[in-house]
Design a protein around this motif. Structure first.
Motif, short mmCIF file in Angstrom:
data_model
loop_
_atom_site.label_atom_id
_atom_site.label_comp_id
_atom_site.label_asym_id
_atom_site.label_seq_id
_atom_site.Cartn_x
_atom_site.Cartn_y
_atom_site.Cartn_z
N VAL A 1 -9.01 -25.84 23.19
CA VAL A 1 -7.76 -25.35 22.62
C VAL A 1 -8.03 -23.94 22.13
O VAL A 1 -8.95 -23.71 21.33
CB VAL A 1 -7.28 -26.24 21.45
N ARG A 2 -7.21 -22.99 22.61
CA ARG A 2 -7.36 -21.58 22.26
C ARG A 2 -6.02 -21.01 21.83
O ARG A 2 -4.98 -21.43 22.32
CB ARG A 2 -7.88 -20.77 23.45
N GLY A 3 -6.07 -20.04 20.95
CA GLY A 3 -4.86 -19.34 20.54
C GLY A 3 -4.26 -18.59 21.71
O GLY A 3 -5.00 -17.95 22.47
N LEU A 4 -2.95 -18.68 21.86
CA LEU A 4 -2.29 -17.97 22.96
C LEU A 4 -2.34 -16.47 22.75
O LEU A 4 -2.53 -15.72 23.70
CB LEU A 4 -0.82 -18.41 23.05
N ASP A 5 -2.20 -16.01 21.53
CA ASP A 5 -2.17 -14.57 21.26
C ASP A 5 -3.54 -13.95 21.08
O ASP A 5 -3.77 -12.82 21.46
CB ASP A 5 -1.31 -14.28 20.02
N ASP A 6 -4.48 -14.73 20.48
CA ASP A 6 -5.78 -14.13 20.15
C ASP A 6 -6.96 -14.75 20.90
O ASP A 6 -8.09 -14.31 20.74
CB ASP A 6 -6.04 -14.21 18.65
N ASP A 7 -6.74 -15.77 21.70
CA ASP A 7 -7.77 -16.45 22.49
C ASP A 7 -8.88 -17.06 21.63
O ASP A 7 -9.96 -17.37 22.12
CB ASP A 7 -8.36 -15.51 23.55
N ARG A 8 -8.64 -17.24 20.33
CA ARG A 8 -9.64 -17.87 19.46
C ARG A 8 -9.81 -19.32 19.84
O ARG A 8 -8.85 -20.02 20.13
CB ARG A 8 -9.22 -17.78 17.99
#
Length: 164
Positions: free
Chosen positions: A139-146
């Motif tokens: 699971v990764r942030g859509l905006d920050d790829d975290r």
């Protein structure tokens, strides 16, 4: 992406819908709105957006209704979106006339997802045999790829019996 979400059990795809398609075709028909998707997606705020051979992507946003008593996103939300993307990735490898189910899955939460953060959950098949499938997910942030969480699953693949 067309969301066609089942409102009653009768709206869900039936066994004929499942067995007459390969798993990949089934997933693509859900994403394209030709088959209704499971209501858990609407309940928990995530939905499949891409299905290709051995890979499925869900996108979602945890909101207030997914919080635990400590005001964070409940671990079950991470588990549900990861189980969905990983198991559906295995499903893309299931041939017509067969079906599958999750045997076990494991998740590792690496950081808290802030409420309202859009995320992408990516499931990728590592092995798909005659009777088992193994996939990994993240699971990764859509905006920050975290990176927020990772997971792994083992699924059983079964062939439908003729009387089924």
């Amino acid at each position: 992406m067309v969301q066609n979400i089942a409102k009653t059990l009768d709206d869900l795809p039936d066994q004929a819908d499942l067995l007459s398609r390969s798993g990949l075709e089934f997933m693509q028909d859900v994403i394209n709105g030709r088959l209704s998707g499971p209501p858990i997606g609407a309940t928990l705020g995530f939905w499949p957006v891409l299905a290709e051979d051995g890979r499925v992507v869900f996108e979602g946003t945890p909101e207030f209704n997914t919080t635990n008593p400590m005001r964070g996103v409940h671990g079950g939300w991470y588990g549900a979106i990861l189980d969905s993307c990983m198991a559906c990735a295995v499903m893309t490898k299931v041939p017509r006339g067969s079906y599958y189910t999750t045997l076990e899955f494991k998740i590792n939460i690496t950081r808290a997802i802030p409420l309202g953060t859009k995320v992408r959950a990516i499931g990728t098949v590592q092995h798909a045999g005659r009777s088992t499938g193994v996939a990994m997910g993240e699971v990764r942030g859509l905006d920050d790829d975290r990176l927020y969480a990772t997971g792994s699953t083992t699924c059983i693949i079964m062939q439908a019996s003729k009387g089924r």
